[in-house]
Design a protein around this motif. Structure first.
Motif, PDB file in Angstrom:
ATOM      1  N   LEU A 215       0.813  -1.212   0.000  1.00 35.74           N
ATOM      2  CA  LEU A 215       0.000   0.000   0.000  1.00 35.74           C
ATOM      3  C   LEU A 215       0.849   1.265   0.000  1.00 35.74           C
ATOM      4  O   LEU A 215       0.335   2.361  -0.223  1.00 35.74           O
ATOM      5  CB  LEU A 215      -0.938  -0.003   1.210  1.00 35.74           C
ATOM      6  N   GLY A 216       2.145   1.122   0.254  1.00 40.32           N
ATOM      7  CA  GLY A 216       3.048   2.267   0.172  1.00 40.32           C
ATOM      8  C   GLY A 216       3.458   2.596  -1.243  1.00 40.32           C
ATOM      9  O   GLY A 216       4.034   3.660  -1.492  1.00 40.32           O
ATOM     10  N   ASP A 217       3.152   1.695  -2.175  1.00 43.10           N
ATOM     11  CA  ASP A 217       3.457   1.915  -3.586  1.00 43.10           C
ATOM     12  C   ASP A 217       2.186   2.420  -4.271  1.00 43.10           C
ATOM     13  O   ASP A 217       1.156   1.753  -4.260  1.00 43.10           O
ATOM     14  CB  ASP A 217       3.935   0.618  -4.231  1.00 43.10           C
ATOM     15  N   GLU A 218       2.263   3.619  -4.850  1.00 43.77           N
ATOM     16  CA  GLU A 218       1.059   4.261  -5.393  1.00 43.77           C
ATOM     17  C   GLU A 218       0.381   3.420  -6.460  1.00 43.77           C
ATOM     18  O   GLU A 218      -0.847   3.264  -6.461  1.00 43.77           O
ATOM     19  CB  GLU A 218       1.415   5.641  -5.954  1.00 43.77           C
ATOM     20  N   ALA A 219       1.168   2.848  -7.369  1.00 50.27           N
ATOM     21  CA  ALA A 219       0.576   2.056  -8.444  1.00 50.27           C
ATOM     22  C   ALA A 219      -0.088   0.790  -7.903  1.00 50.27           C
ATOM     23  O   ALA A 219      -1.199   0.432  -8.322  1.00 50.27           O
ATOM     24  CB  ALA A 219       1.649   1.692  -9.475  1.00 50.27           C
ATOM     25  N   ALA A 220       0.585   0.124  -6.964  1.00 45.78           N
ATOM     26  CA  ALA A 220       0.013  -1.086  -6.368  1.00 45.78           C
ATOM     27  C   ALA A 220      -1.249  -0.772  -5.586  1.00 45.78           C
ATOM     28  O   ALA A 220      -2.239  -1.509  -5.644  1.00 45.78           O
ATOM     29  CB  ALA A 220       1.047  -1.760  -5.474  1.00 45.78           C
ATOM     30  N   ARG A 221      -1.210   0.350  -4.848  1.00 42.69           N
ATOM     31  CA  ARG A 221      -2.380   0.753  -4.067  1.00 42.69           C
ATOM     32  C   ARG A 221      -3.557   1.077  -4.978  1.00 42.69           C
ATOM     33  O   ARG A 221      -4.682   0.638  -4.745  1.00 42.69           O
ATOM     34  CB  ARG A 221      -2.039   1.956  -3.193  1.00 42.69           C
ATOM     35  N   ASP A 222      -3.316   1.829  -6.050  1.00 38.14           N
ATOM     36  CA  ASP A 222      -4.388   2.210  -6.965  1.00 38.14           C
ATOM     37  C   ASP A 222      -4.990   0.985  -7.643  1.00 38.14           C
ATOM     38  O   ASP A 222      -6.219   0.888  -7.806  1.00 38.14           O
ATOM     39  CB  ASP A 222      -3.866   3.187  -8.021  1.00 38.14           C
ATOM     40  N   ALA A 223      -4.146   0.038  -8.025  1.00 42.26           N
ATOM     41  CA  ALA A 223      -4.635  -1.176  -8.680  1.00 42.26           C
ATOM     42  C   ALA A 223      -5.516  -1.982  -7.729  1.00 42.26           C
ATOM     43  O   ALA A 223      -6.557  -2.519  -8.133  1.00 42.26           O
ATOM     44  CB  ALA A 223      -3.464  -2.022  -9.163  1.00 42.26           C
ATOM     45  N   PHE A 224      -5.107  -2.048  -6.457  1.00 38.21           N
ATOM     46  CA  PHE A 224      -5.888  -2.808  -5.493  1.00 38.21           C
ATOM     47  C   PHE A 224      -7.217  -2.113  -5.212  1.00 38.21           C
ATOM     48  O   PHE A 224      -8.264  -2.768  -5.119  1.00 38.21           O
ATOM     49  CB  PHE A 224      -5.095  -2.996  -4.203  1.00 38.21           C
ATOM     50  N   TYR A 225      -7.215  -0.796  -5.095  1.00 40.66           N
ATOM     51  CA  TYR A 225      -8.447  -0.069  -4.816  1.00 40.66           C
ATOM     52  C   TYR A 225      -9.423  -0.132  -5.989  1.00 40.66           C
ATOM     53  O   TYR A 225     -10.641  -0.081  -5.790  1.00 40.66           O
ATOM     54  CB  TYR A 225      -8.144   1.388  -4.457  1.00 40.66           C
ATOM     55  N   LYS A 226      -8.906  -0.260  -7.202  1.00 41.19           N
ATOM     56  CA  LYS A 226      -9.797  -0.450  -8.347  1.00 41.19           C
ATOM     57  C   LYS A 226     -10.482  -1.808  -8.272  1.00 41.19           C
ATOM     58  O   LYS A 226     -11.646  -1.957  -8.650  1.00 41.19           O
ATOM     59  CB  LYS A 226      -9.001  -0.334  -9.646  1.00 41.19           C
TER      60      LYS A 226
ATOM     61  N   PRO B 250     -12.653  -1.301  -3.796  1.00 38.84           N
ATOM     62  CA  PRO B 250     -12.596   0.087  -3.341  1.00 38.84           C
ATOM     63  C   PRO B 250     -12.543   0.266  -1.831  1.00 38.84           C
ATOM     64  O   PRO B 250     -12.100   1.311  -1.345  1.00 38.84           O
ATOM     65  CB  PRO B 250     -13.881   0.694  -3.934  1.00 38.84           C
ATOM     66  N   ILE B 251     -12.983  -0.726  -1.060  1.00 39.28           N
ATOM     67  CA  ILE B 251     -12.874  -0.640   0.395  1.00 39.28           C
ATOM     68  C   ILE B 251     -11.412  -0.592   0.812  1.00 39.28           C
ATOM     69  O   ILE B 251     -11.050   0.015   1.828  1.00 39.28           O
ATOM     70  CB  ILE B 251     -13.599  -1.830   1.064  1.00 39.28           C
ATOM     71  N   GLY B 252     -10.550  -1.238   0.040  1.00 39.33           N
ATOM     72  CA  GLY B 252      -9.112  -1.120   0.265  1.00 39.33           C
ATOM     73  C   GLY B 252      -8.562  -1.922   1.418  1.00 39.33           C
ATOM     74  O   GLY B 252      -7.475  -1.631   1.914  1.00 39.33           O
ATOM     75  N   ARG B 253      -9.279  -2.947   1.862  1.00 37.05           N
ATOM     76  CA  ARG B 253      -8.782  -3.781   2.956  1.00 37.05           C
ATOM     77  C   ARG B 253      -8.512  -5.189   2.447  1.00 37.05           C
ATOM     78  O   ARG B 253      -9.247  -5.719   1.608  1.00 37.05           O
ATOM     79  CB  ARG B 253      -9.807  -3.838   4.099  1.00 37.05           C
ATOM     80  N   PHE B 254      -7.424  -5.774   2.947  1.00 33.88           N
ATOM     81  CA  PHE B 254      -7.185  -7.160   2.596  1.00 33.88           C
ATOM     82  C   PHE B 254      -7.212  -8.016   3.868  1.00 33.88           C
ATOM     83  O   PHE B 254      -7.183  -7.470   4.976  1.00 33.88           O
ATOM     84  CB  PHE B 254      -5.864  -7.340   1.832  1.00 33.88           C
TER      85      PHE B 254
ATOM     86  N   VAL C  29     -13.881 -12.474  -3.201  1.00 36.25           N
ATOM     87  CA  VAL C  29     -14.346 -12.780  -1.850  1.00 36.25           C
ATOM     88  C   VAL C  29     -13.533 -11.965  -0.851  1.00 36.25           C
ATOM     89  O   VAL C  29     -12.352 -12.239  -0.637  1.00 36.25           O
ATOM     90  CB  VAL C  29     -14.204 -14.281  -1.531  1.00 36.25           C
ATOM     91  N   PRO C  30     -14.122 -10.938  -0.217  1.00 36.02           N
ATOM     92  CA  PRO C  30     -13.421 -10.169   0.815  1.00 36.02           C
ATOM     93  C   PRO C  30     -13.667 -10.762   2.196  1.00 36.02           C
ATOM     94  O   PRO C  30     -14.518 -11.643   2.367  1.00 36.02           O
ATOM     95  CB  PRO C  30     -14.067  -8.792   0.700  1.00 36.02           C
ATOM     96  N   GLU C  31     -12.919 -10.275   3.184  1.00 37.09           N
ATOM     97  CA  GLU C  31     -13.095 -10.584   4.602  1.00 37.09           C
ATOM     98  C   GLU C  31     -12.618 -11.992   4.937  1.00 37.09           C
ATOM     99  O   GLU C  31     -13.052 -12.974   4.353  1.00 37.09           O
ATOM    100  CB  GLU C  31     -14.536 -10.384   5.052  1.00 37.09           C
ATOM    101  N   SER C  32     -11.738 -12.073   5.941  1.00 36.44           N
ATOM    102  CA  SER C  32     -11.060 -13.321   6.266  1.00 36.44           C
ATOM    103  C   SER C  32     -12.026 -14.452   6.628  1.00 36.44           C
ATOM    104  O   SER C  32     -11.866 -15.590   6.165  1.00 36.44           O
ATOM    105  CB  SER C  32     -10.059 -13.090   7.403  1.00 36.44           C
TER     106      SER C  32
END
Length: 220
Positions: A35-46, A49-53, A65-68
């Motif tokens: 998440l400290g890498d802008e490109a990686a963060r943007d790709a994951f949020y696309k 969008p909640i942005g949690r893993f 499938v989100p949420e552990s």
């Protein structure tokens, strides 16, 4: 390979999902999200969008499938293995889900409140919220201590989803409130979890990043 897990080895909820995958040697591709890498963060949020893993992608079923806990339920349904993390018995399954919620809500989240507050800039710390979280964590561990006097695992005679939730929650909670001090049975349970090959592997993969966990500020 059908399954991809978007995750980071240091993230405690990712560790919960990883333990479940490793328990059954479920084939998957780990996708480390920085998440400290802008490109990686943007790709994951696309993607989410909640942005949690963690976030699980199943290409074969075209499913995200989100949420552990939901990931573990999904794996039990669609990719079952020899270790049944959700019991077939409905009453035991409900108890496992209750324990899973207990560890996530009353241990995991309280621990995270304390640790993440250490990342706040000077003057922005939530001292009242941290004190509340520490007290709730203490109460939760007191309850758990009574149970672990007579139990090997969280529910029943074999590990379950509840133990996948307990392992990272207690590992990090032990950094906040050392368990040996007042909760020896819980501390012994944590040691059993750490000796479990699945969680031992999780911890080995997290080891290169553990120095990033903020420690208790020095006093004096």
């Amino acid at each position: 390979m059908s399954l991809t897990l978007y995750m980071h080895p240091l993230a405690s909820f990712c560790q919960k999902a990883l333990m479940a995958l490793y328990e059954n040697d479920t084939p998957f591709r780990p996708h480390l999200v920085d998440l400290g890498d802008e490109a990686a963060r943007d790709a994951f949020y696309k993607l989410w969008p909640i942005g949690r893993f963690p976030l699980l992608h199943d290409a074969a079923r075209d499913c995200l499938v989100p949420e552990s806990s939901i990931i573990i339920e999904y794996l039990a349904q669609h990719y079952p293995g020899p270790v049944r993390l959700i019991p077939a018995d409905a009453d035991q399954a409900r108890e496992v889900r209750l324990r899973d919620r207990f560890f996530d809500l009353y241990v995991h989240e309280m621990m995270q409140k304390v640790i993440t507050d250490r990342l706040r800039p000077a003057g922005e710390h939530d001292h009242f919220g941290v004190a509340q979280a520490r007290e709730k964590l203490r109460v939760a561990c007191n309850l758990l201590e009574q149970d672990m006097k007579t139990r090997t695992w969280a529910v029943g005679e074999s590990p379950s989803m509840a133990d996948c939730a307990a392992a990272p929650a207690l590992f990090y909670a032990n950094l906040v409130m050392p368990l040996d001090d007042a909760h020896p049975h819980t501390a012994a349970y944590l040691r059993r979890l750490m000796q479990r090959p699945s969680f031992a592997r999780v911890l080995a993969e997290a080891q290169p990043y553990l120095h990033l966990v903020p420690r208790e500020p020095a006093h004096g």
